[in-house]
Scaffold this motif. Structure first.
Motif, PDB file in Angstrom:
ATOM      1  N   PRO A  53      27.266  55.627  46.758  1.00 60.96           N
ATOM      2  CA  PRO A  53      28.308  56.430  46.101  1.00 60.96           C
ATOM      3  C   PRO A  53      29.306  55.605  45.277  1.00 60.96           C
ATOM      4  CG  PRO A  53      28.065  57.070  48.402  1.00 60.96           C
ATOM      5  CD  PRO A  53      27.232  55.831  48.195  1.00 60.96           C
ATOM      6  N   PHE A  54      29.483  54.326  45.632  1.00 63.74           N
ATOM      7  CA  PHE A  54      30.458  53.484  44.936  1.00 63.74           C
ATOM      8  C   PHE A  54      29.890  52.083  44.743  1.00 63.74           C
ATOM      9  CE2 PHE A  54      32.588  56.629  47.542  1.00 63.74           C
ATOM     10  CZ  PHE A  54      33.300  57.322  46.581  1.00 63.74           C
ATOM     11  N   LEU A  55      30.415  51.402  43.726  1.00 70.87           N
ATOM     12  CA  LEU A  55      29.976  50.043  43.418  1.00 70.87           C
ATOM     13  C   LEU A  55      31.193  49.172  43.159  1.00 70.87           C
ATOM     14  CD1 LEU A  55      27.858  47.844  42.477  1.00 70.87           C
ATOM     15  CD2 LEU A  55      28.147  48.821  40.173  1.00 70.87           C
ATOM     16  N   VAL A  56      31.199  47.995  43.786  1.00 73.33           N
ATOM     17  CA  VAL A  56      32.175  46.956  43.469  1.00 73.33           C
ATOM     18  C   VAL A  56      31.375  45.797  42.907  1.00 73.33           C
ATOM     19  CG1 VAL A  56      33.870  45.316  44.368  1.00 73.33           C
ATOM     20  CG2 VAL A  56      33.803  47.646  45.263  1.00 73.33           C
ATOM     21  N   VAL A  57      31.670  45.425  41.665  1.00 74.89           N
ATOM     22  CA  VAL A  57      30.978  44.306  41.038  1.00 74.89           C
ATOM     23  C   VAL A  57      32.028  43.318  40.564  1.00 74.89           C
ATOM     24  CG1 VAL A  57      30.821  45.479  38.809  1.00 74.89           C
ATOM     25  CG2 VAL A  57      29.271  43.625  39.301  1.00 74.89           C
ATOM     26  N   VAL A  58      31.751  42.035  40.803  1.00 70.96           N
ATOM     27  CA  VAL A  58      32.673  40.991  40.330  1.00 70.96           C
ATOM     28  C   VAL A  58      31.894  40.050  39.416  1.00 70.96           C
ATOM     29  CG1 VAL A  58      32.393  39.589  42.429  1.00 70.96           C
ATOM     30  CG2 VAL A  58      34.356  39.226  40.973  1.00 70.96           C
ATOM     31  N   PHE A  59      32.362  39.956  38.162  1.00 68.98           N
ATOM     32  CA  PHE A  59      31.787  39.029  37.197  1.00 68.98           C
ATOM     33  C   PHE A  59      32.506  37.695  37.370  1.00 68.98           C
ATOM     34  CE2 PHE A  59      30.688  43.112  35.422  1.00 68.98           C
ATOM     35  CZ  PHE A  59      29.437  42.906  34.861  1.00 68.98           C
ATOM     36  N   THR A  60      31.714  36.613  37.494  1.00 68.79           N
ATOM     37  CA  THR A  60      32.281  35.302  37.790  1.00 68.79           C
ATOM     38  C   THR A  60      31.673  34.221  36.893  1.00 68.79           C
ATOM     39  OG1 THR A  60      30.583  34.790  39.442  1.00 68.79           O
ATOM     40  CG2 THR A  60      32.568  35.922  40.237  1.00 68.79           C
ATOM     41  N   SER A  61      32.171  33.006  37.077  1.00 68.16           N
ATOM     42  CA  SER A  61      31.623  31.826  36.413  1.00 68.16           C
ATOM     43  C   SER A  61      31.878  30.625  37.315  1.00 68.16           C
ATOM     44  CB  SER A  61      32.312  31.610  35.064  1.00 68.16           C
ATOM     45  OG  SER A  61      31.932  30.355  34.524  1.00 68.16           O
ATOM     46  N   GLU A  62      30.979  29.656  37.267  1.00 69.66           N
ATOM     47  CA  GLU A  62      31.167  28.429  38.044  1.00 69.66           C
ATOM     48  C   GLU A  62      32.382  27.650  37.554  1.00 69.66           C
ATOM     49  OE1 GLU A  62      27.496  26.267  37.805  1.00 69.66           O
ATOM     50  OE2 GLU A  62      26.380  27.853  38.820  1.00 69.66           O
ATOM     51  N   ALA A  63      32.770  27.851  36.302  1.00 69.53           N
ATOM     52  CA  ALA A  63      33.906  27.130  35.726  1.00 69.53           C
ATOM     53  C   ALA A  63      35.248  27.799  36.047  1.00 69.53           C
ATOM     54  CB  ALA A  63      33.733  27.031  34.214  1.00 69.53           C
ATOM     55  N   CYS A  64      35.227  28.858  36.795  1.00 70.86           N
ATOM     56  CA  CYS A  64      36.426  29.659  37.073  1.00 70.86           C
ATOM     57  C   CYS A  64      37.076  29.216  38.376  1.00 70.86           C
ATOM     58  CB  CYS A  64      36.009  31.125  37.144  1.00 70.86           C
ATOM     59  SG  CYS A  64      37.200  32.223  37.878  1.00 70.86           S
ATOM     60  N   GLY A  65      38.355  28.882  38.292  1.00 69.84           N
ATOM     61  CA  GLY A  65      39.084  28.442  39.482  1.00 69.84           C
ATOM     62  C   GLY A  65      39.379  29.551  40.475  1.00 69.84           C
ATOM     63  N   ASN A  66      39.636  30.767  40.002  1.00 68.87           N
ATOM     64  CA  ASN A  66      39.988  31.881  40.891  1.00 68.87           C
ATOM     65  C   ASN A  66      38.777  32.654  41.396  1.00 68.87           C
ATOM     66  OD1 ASN A  66      42.787  31.521  40.698  1.00 68.87           O
ATOM     67  ND2 ASN A  66      42.873  32.695  38.796  1.00 68.87           N
ATOM     68  N   CYS A  67      37.626  32.440  40.809  1.00 72.79           N
ATOM     69  CA  CYS A  67      36.461  33.265  41.131  1.00 72.79           C
ATOM     70  C   CYS A  67      36.067  33.202  42.607  1.00 72.79           C
ATOM     71  CB  CYS A  67      35.280  32.885  40.246  1.00 72.79           C
ATOM     72  SG  CYS A  67      35.490  33.446  38.532  1.00 72.79           S
ATOM     73  N   GLU A  68      36.051  32.019  43.173  1.00 75.26           N
ATOM     74  CA  GLU A  68      35.629  31.888  44.572  1.00 75.26           C
ATOM     75  C   GLU A  68      36.537  32.691  45.503  1.00 75.26           C
ATOM     76  OE1 GLU A  68      35.081  28.279  47.706  1.00 75.26           O
ATOM     77  OE2 GLU A  68      34.350  27.929  45.664  1.00 75.26           O
ATOM     78  N   ARG A  69      37.864  32.645  45.256  1.00 78.34           N
ATOM     79  CA  ARG A  69      38.804  33.411  46.087  1.00 78.34           C
ATOM     80  C   ARG A  69      38.570  34.910  45.930  1.00 78.34           C
ATOM     81  NH1 ARG A  69      42.287  29.546  44.158  1.00 78.34           N
ATOM     82  NH2 ARG A  69      43.196  30.947  42.597  1.00 78.34           N
ATOM     83  N   VAL A  70      38.344  35.344  44.695  1.00 80.70           N
ATOM     84  CA  VAL A  70      38.128  36.771  44.447  1.00 80.70           C
ATOM     85  C   VAL A  70      36.809  37.220  45.078  1.00 80.70           C
ATOM     86  CG1 VAL A  70      37.760  38.513  42.654  1.00 80.70           C
ATOM     87  CG2 VAL A  70      39.596  36.834  42.411  1.00 80.70           C
ATOM     88  N   ALA A  75      33.691  40.581  48.550  1.00 78.23           N
ATOM     89  CA  ALA A  75      32.467  40.695  49.361  1.00 78.23           C
ATOM     90  C   ALA A  75      32.721  41.509  50.629  1.00 78.23           C
ATOM     91  CB  ALA A  75      31.931  39.311  49.702  1.00 78.23           C
ATOM     92  N   LEU A  76      33.957  41.464  51.117  1.00 75.49           N
ATOM     93  CA  LEU A  76      34.301  42.201  52.337  1.00 75.49           C
ATOM     94  C   LEU A  76      34.361  43.708  52.127  1.00 75.49           C
ATOM     95  CD1 LEU A  76      37.144  39.850  53.642  1.00 75.49           C
ATOM     96  CD2 LEU A  76      34.765  39.952  54.417  1.00 75.49           C
ATOM     97  N   LEU A  77      34.313  44.157  50.881  1.00 76.07           N
ATOM     98  CA  LEU A  77      34.401  45.586  50.579  1.00 76.07           C
ATOM     99  C   LEU A  77      33.060  46.303  50.747  1.00 76.07           C
ATOM    100  CD1 LEU A  77      36.591  45.281  47.366  1.00 76.07           C
ATOM    101  CD2 LEU A  77      37.358  46.009  49.637  1.00 76.07           C
ATOM    102  N   ALA A  78      31.973  45.541  50.875  1.00 76.07           N
ATOM    103  CA  ALA A  78      30.638  46.143  50.998  1.00 76.07           C
ATOM    104  C   ALA A  78      30.519  46.936  52.293  1.00 76.07           C
ATOM    105  CB  ALA A  78      29.571  45.054  50.944  1.00 76.07           C
ATOM    106  N   THR A  79      30.043  48.178  52.166  1.00 71.73           N
ATOM    107  CA  THR A  79      29.787  49.042  53.324  1.00 71.73           C
ATOM    108  C   THR A  79      28.538  49.858  53.024  1.00 71.73           C
ATOM    109  OG1 THR A  79      31.045  50.934  52.482  1.00 71.73           O
ATOM    110  CG2 THR A  79      32.285  49.295  53.773  1.00 71.73           C
ATOM    111  N   LYS A  80      28.251  50.780  53.889  1.00 68.23           N
ATOM    112  CA  LYS A  80      27.121  51.691  53.679  1.00 68.23           C
ATOM    113  C   LYS A  80      27.312  52.491  52.383  1.00 68.23           C
ATOM    114  CE  LYS A  80      27.198  55.402  56.287  1.00 68.23           C
ATOM    115  NZ  LYS A  80      27.355  56.642  55.561  1.00 68.23           N
ATOM    116  N   ASP A  81      28.554  52.867  52.083  1.00 71.60           N
ATOM    117  CA  ASP A  81      28.837  53.680  50.895  1.00 71.60           C
ATOM    118  C   ASP A  81      29.269  52.877  49.676  1.00 71.60           C
ATOM    119  OD1 ASP A  81      28.250  56.048  52.195  1.00 71.60           O
ATOM    120  OD2 ASP A  81      30.329  56.371  52.843  1.00 71.60           O
TER     121      ASP A  81
END
Length: 152
Positions: A53-70, A75-81
């Motif tokens: 029913p819902f999608l959380v997608v995060v676009f990232t880059s290896e060169a991004c300092g904040n990406c790993e934290r985000v 990733a914790l938002l993933a559930t059955k729905d």
């Protein structure tokens, strides 16, 4: 008389040179903040679990300092729905280009039809993420506005 004409020509030239020099020395206009474009619609078949029913997608880059934290927060938002997917630029440049992603990290929260309901560009708090997902799942649970979220 020719002296007067010569003097007028010299004055006009001097005024023109002064104008050009003054214009070149003008301070540059202050830079304007750039609003990064955020996709408003996703093709759910381009992402994992298109039937969720819902999608959380995060676009990232290896060169991004904040990406790993985000990524660790989203990733914790993933559930059955709620389907979750990370799209790294280095291994999935095609999807970054397809959706016009120019800034990372970019978090998109979409409904079952792929309509992006909430988005974040840059670092984001876990509270803002959880609140955004809760609001998309149940619009009556709208939290106080955040300066990082963008409603569509």
């Amino acid at each position: 008389m020719s002296r007067l004409i010569l003097m007028l020509v010299v004055l006009v030239l001097a005024a023109g040179v002064a104008y050009v020099l003054r214009r070149r020395q003008r301070p540059q206009a202050p830079t304007q903040p750039r609003a990064w474009p955020v996709p408003m619609q996703l093709d759910r078949d381009d992402f994992v679990r298109p039937d969720a029913p819902f999608l959380v997608v995060v676009f990232t880059s290896e060169a991004c300092g904040n990406c790993e934290r985000v990524v660790s927060k989203t990733a914790l938002l993933a559930t059955k729905d709620v389907a979750y997917e990370q799209v790294p630029y280095q291994s999935d440049k095609a999807r970054h280009e397809r959706y016009g992603v120019e800034a990372v990290p970019m978090v998109l929260i979409a409904d079952a039809h792929g309509v992006v309901q909430k988005s974040f560009v840059g670092d984001v708090t876990a509270i803002d993420l959880w609140g955004a997902v809760a609001t998309v799942r149940d619009p009556s649970s709208e939290p106080a506005p955040s300066d990082h979220s963008h409603d569509h």
